[in-house]
Design a protein around this motif. Sequence first.
Motif, short mmCIF file in Angstrom:
data_model
loop_
_atom_site.label_atom_id
_atom_site.label_comp_id
_atom_site.label_asym_id
_atom_site.label_seq_id
_atom_site.Cartn_x
_atom_site.Cartn_y
_atom_site.Cartn_z
N LEU A 148 0.82 -1.21 0.00
CA LEU A 148 0.00 0.00 0.00
C LEU A 148 0.86 1.26 0.00
N GLY A 149 1.97 1.22 0.74
CA GLY A 149 2.87 2.36 0.75
C GLY A 149 3.46 2.64 -0.62
N LEU A 150 3.88 1.58 -1.30
CA LEU A 150 4.45 1.73 -2.65
C LEU A 150 3.40 2.23 -3.63
N ALA A 151 2.17 1.73 -3.51
CA ALA A 151 1.10 2.17 -4.40
C ALA A 151 0.81 3.66 -4.19
N ALA A 152 0.77 4.07 -2.93
CA ALA A 152 0.46 5.47 -2.62
C ALA A 152 1.55 6.43 -3.08
N LEU A 153 2.78 5.94 -3.24
CA LEU A 153 3.86 6.80 -3.75
C LEU A 153 3.49 7.42 -5.09
N ASN A 154 2.75 6.66 -5.90
CA ASN A 154 2.37 7.15 -7.22
C ASN A 154 1.36 8.30 -7.14
N GLY A 155 0.64 8.38 -6.02
CA GLY A 155 -0.36 9.42 -5.90
C GLY A 155 0.06 10.60 -5.04
N VAL A 156 1.27 10.53 -4.48
CA VAL A 156 1.76 11.60 -3.62
C VAL A 156 3.07 12.12 -4.20
N PRO A 157 3.11 13.36 -4.69
CA PRO A 157 4.36 13.88 -5.24
C PRO A 157 5.40 14.04 -4.13
N GLU A 158 6.66 14.09 -4.52
CA GLU A 158 7.73 14.26 -3.53
C GLU A 158 7.49 15.54 -2.73
N LEU A 185 6.64 5.30 2.72
CA LEU A 185 6.37 6.67 2.27
C LEU A 185 7.41 7.66 2.78
N GLU A 186 7.76 7.55 4.04
CA GLU A 186 8.73 8.49 4.64
C GLU A 186 10.12 8.31 4.05
N GLU A 187 10.51 7.07 3.79
CA GLU A 187 11.82 6.83 3.19
C GLU A 187 11.90 7.37 1.78
N ALA A 188 10.75 7.53 1.14
CA ALA A 188 10.72 8.08 -0.22
C ALA A 188 10.48 9.59 -0.23
N GLY A 189 10.57 10.25 0.92
CA GLY A 189 10.45 11.70 0.99
C GLY A 189 9.05 12.25 1.05
N ARG A 190 8.06 11.39 1.40
CA ARG A 190 6.68 11.86 1.54
C ARG A 190 6.37 12.10 3.02
N SER A 191 5.55 13.10 3.29
CA SER A 191 5.12 13.35 4.66
C SER A 191 3.95 12.44 5.00
N VAL A 192 3.89 12.02 6.25
CA VAL A 192 2.84 11.13 6.72
C VAL A 192 2.16 11.75 7.93
N TYR A 193 0.84 11.75 7.92
CA TYR A 193 0.07 12.21 9.08
C TYR A 193 -0.85 11.08 9.52
N LEU A 194 -0.79 10.72 10.81
CA LEU A 194 -1.64 9.65 11.34
C LEU A 194 -2.95 10.24 11.82
#
Length: 319
Positions: A148-158, A185-194
Motif C-alpha cells: 500500500l505504501g508503494l502504491a500510494a507513492l504514485n499518488g503523492v508527489p515528492e 512513504l517516509e523513506e521516499a520523501g513523503r510526509s505522513v500524518y496519522l
Amino acid sequence: MKHRTMLQMSILVALGLGVLFSLVAFDQPGRQDTELLEVSVIIREADSTGWSAARQGMEQAAADLGAELRFLTLSQSNSAEEQRSLLAREVEGGADAVVLVPADPADLADAVKAAASHAAVVTMESDLADSGAKACISVDNAALGQALGLAALNGVPEGGEAVLVDSAPGSAGVSRRLTEAARVLEEAGRSVYLCTLSGGRSLAETLNATLQARRPDAVVAFEPSALEQAAQLAQGQEKPPLVYGTGATGTIASYLERSSITLSAAQNEFAAGYLAVEAAVRSARGQDQAAIAPLDFSLIRQENMYDPDNQKLLFPVTR
C-alpha cells in the motif's frame, strides 16, 4: 409355477428390506457419527456488513465439517473489554472452539490464555499463538502495508502528504500494515500524518476534520470499513485525495468502479472465513493440521477489477 415365482419374489423383497433395515438401524463397520461442534465467532466490529463474504466461508466450513456457528458482533467497535467478556461467556457456555478477531491482542492475551485451556481458539488478522491460540488466519500484514505504501507513492508527489487512517490502534495486524506503509512513504520523501481516533469522536468525524484541515494528496486505510468511509468522505472534499486501502466488499467494488478508490489490496475473504472455522474444528477434535501459510492478496484497480481472478475476490460466488 406362478405361485412359486411369486413366493420367491416375496422372499427376495423381504431379504432386501431386512438388509436395508440393518443398514439404518446399526452402524456400518468403520463409520462413526461425528458430534456437532459449537463454534463461536467474535469479530471486533459493531457492524458485520464487511464480513459478509468471510461469514459465508465460515458457514460453508461449518456445514461441511459438522459444526454449529454462532456469529457475534460488538456493541462498540474495537472494544477489547467487550471481547474479553464475550470470550469468557462463550467458553463457559460450552463452546468447543472460538474464532476471534482481536481488537487489542495485548489486552486480550490473558483472556485468550484462559479460554484456550477449555476450547480451541483461532485468531484472524493478529497472531496470539503465545497465548495458546491454535492458528492465525491472516495475510502477511507487513507485506500488505509495504504494498500500500508503494502504491500510494504514485499518488503523492515528492514533498506531498499522505494521511494514514489509524482506525484500530489496538489491532497488531492493522498496526503492522500502517507502520510499514508509513516507513515506505517516509523513506521516499513523503510526509505522513496519522489520523487517530480521539476525544470520543467517531472515525467519520475524525477523518472528515483531518481531510478538511490538511487537504492531503492521498489517504490510506488499512481495513475495509475504514476504506469505505475514507472513499465516501474524500468525494466531499474540494480537491479529493486519492484513496488507497484494503478490502473486497461490494461497497469497495462500487467505489473502485467509479474511481473513488484508486487501489485496494484484497484477500479472498470467503477462503479466510473457511480456513478459520476449519482450523478451529480440527483443533477442537484433536486432529493434526498443517501449518497455515499467510493468505495471498491482490492489488485491484479500476482497470483490472474485472480480471477473472479479481472478480472472484470482489464478487465471490458461493454454493
